[in-house]
Design an enzyme around this catalytic site. Structure first.
Site, PDB file in Angstrom:
ATOM      1  N   ARG A 113       0.856  -1.185   0.000  1.00  0.00           N
ATOM      2  CA  ARG A 113       0.000   0.000   0.000  1.00  0.00           C
ATOM      3  C   ARG A 113       0.892   1.236   0.000  1.00  0.00           C
ATOM      4  NH1 ARG A 113      -3.597  -2.622  -1.515  1.00  0.00           N
ATOM      5  NH2 ARG A 113      -5.675  -2.928  -0.625  1.00  0.00           N
ATOM      6  N   GLU A 122      -3.750   7.614  -4.485  1.00  0.00           N
ATOM      7  CA  GLU A 122      -3.972   7.019  -5.802  1.00  0.00           C
ATOM      8  C   GLU A 122      -5.218   7.670  -6.380  1.00  0.00           C
ATOM      9  OE1 GLU A 122      -4.140   2.759  -5.521  1.00  0.00           O
ATOM     10  OE2 GLU A 122      -2.083   2.632  -4.806  1.00  0.00           O
ATOM     11  N   HIS A 182      -1.242   0.581  -9.626  1.00  0.00           N
ATOM     12  CA  HIS A 182      -1.856  -0.430  -8.757  1.00  0.00           C
ATOM     13  C   HIS A 182      -2.371  -1.627  -9.575  1.00  0.00           C
ATOM     14  CE1 HIS A 182      -3.945  -0.949  -4.589  1.00  0.00           C
ATOM     15  NE2 HIS A 182      -3.624  -2.122  -5.101  1.00  0.00           N
TER      16      HIS A 182
HETATM   17  C1  DGY Z   1      -6.084  -5.746  -2.867  1.00  0.00           C
HETATM   18  O1  DGY Z   1      -6.980  -6.528  -3.189  1.00  0.00           O
HETATM   19  O2  DGY Z   1      -5.989  -5.302  -1.722  1.00  0.00           O
HETATM   20  C2  DGY Z   1      -5.101  -5.366  -3.894  1.00  0.00           C
HETATM   21  O3  DGY Z   1      -4.348  -4.288  -3.524  1.00  0.00           O
HETATM   22  C3  DGY Z   1      -5.778  -5.133  -5.232  1.00  0.00           C
HETATM   23  O4  DGY Z   1      -4.771  -5.147  -6.211  1.00  0.00           O
END
Ligand code: DGY
Length: 323
Positions: A236, A265, A284
């Site tokens: 993240r 983001e 992402h």
């Molecule tokens: C999630 O599912 O948390 C991922 O970051 C999506 O790519």
């Protein structure tokens, strides 16, 4: 059972939608590409029994209260739930569903894709050609890092971290990890964080975003990394303090960074990180494979349906609601 009121905040793959439709033919679903605004969401949730959201929508106490006390389930098509106030949901007896497991391989693949691309300067090479700079084969052109014998440090050794270690075995890398809650697998050895940072040529982040991991990558963290090291983040954006990362990359304190995730983001176009040749950023895409996204939609649908049927969610992040 009377038809419950269902809101699906964004268009999700048909694998999940078809399953929902089999059980509950009527639901409200956004046809827009962009997430709903906060105001739209607060309006749309009123009176819903089941909510299926993505990681782009913040699910907090205000939103749960705007929905009302009949809200039976929030199912997120994601494994990470840092966009959900899980404590607020638990306090209201609302189970939260997520989609673990089905994006492990895709995300580990992306960590490796970024690692390779950064280490072997793939994007710089591509830009070099398009800029018309390729005059000849040159013995010193865009030299990068070797993998065989290099040390890969994995911070957070859950499902995805372990899948990264498994891949590293195939490249004859030495793998160390830091995670007080994990056992060694795939030849990876546990070490404390300082040792990991001092010894790793590549550092790959695989921790969830929590109050403890927010800005885990700070000035002190970066100062302990090797000057040749590459940082990869598929976890993240909030795990990294981007201002200090910028300084470390600009001053060549570390060799490069490759980010699948940023904070915020999307990353604003005036972010200084975008000026740097040694910072590779993708939008992402960790779980962005056909199979992963299909399966994520399926698991999210299963959680939604179970919650609406007042059954236990197959993948529930706050099982204490069932106590
Ligand atoms: C999630 O599912 O948390 C991922 O970051 C999506 O790519």
């Amino acid at each position: 059972m009377t038809q419950p009121k269902i809101l699906i905040t964004r268009l999700i793959p048909s694998r999940g939608l078809d399953l929902i439709r089999e059980h509950f033919p009527i639901f409200d679903i956004s046809s827009h590409d962009l997430p709903p605004t906060r105001e739209q969401l607060l309006e749309k949730v009123r009176g819903v029994d089941g909510l299926l959201c993505l990681l782009t929508e913040k699910m907090d106490a205000e939103l749960m209260d705007a929905a009302g006390p009949q809200l039976r389930v929030i199912s997120s098509m994601s494994v990470g739930v840092d966009h959900v106030d899980v404590a607020a949901a638990t306090a209201r007896g609302i189970p939260i569903g997520n989609t673990p497991g089905v994006l492990t391989d895709a995300t580990a693949d992306m960590a490796f894709a970024l690692l390779f691309a950064s280490a072997r300067r793939v994007v710089e090479g591509e830009k070099y050609i398009r800029a018309g700079l390729w005059k000849t084969w040159h013995p010193q052109l865009l030299l990068g890092a070797d993998f065989v014998g290099a040390t890969l440090g994995i911070v957070g050794f859950g499902r995805i971290g372990q899948a990264v270690a498994k891949r590293a075995q195939g490249f004859d890398m030495r793998v160390i990890f830091h995670d007080p809650n994990a056992e060694p697998v795939y030849g990876a050895n546990p070490v404390d964080l300082d040792t990991l940072l001092h010894e790793s040529d590549f550092v790959s982040l695989h921790v969830p975003l929590t109050k403890d991991t927010k800005h885990l990558v700070n000035a002190g963290f970066l100062a302990k990394m090797k000057p040749n090291a590459i940082l990869v983040n598929t976890a993240r954006g909030g795990v990294v303090d981007q201002a200090v990362l910028y300084d470390a990359l600009r001053s060549k304190r570390i060799f490069a960074a490759a980010l699948d995730v940023t904070d915020p983001e999307p990353l604003p176009m005036d972010s200084p990180l975008l000026e740097l040749e040694n910072c590779l950023i993708v939008p992402h895409l960790g779980s962005a494979s056909h199979r992963s996204r299909d399966m994520m939609s399926l698991l999210a649908a299963q959680n939604l349906i179970a919650g609406l049927q007042r059954a236990r969610l197959p993948n529930c992040v706050n099982p204490e609601v069932y106590k």
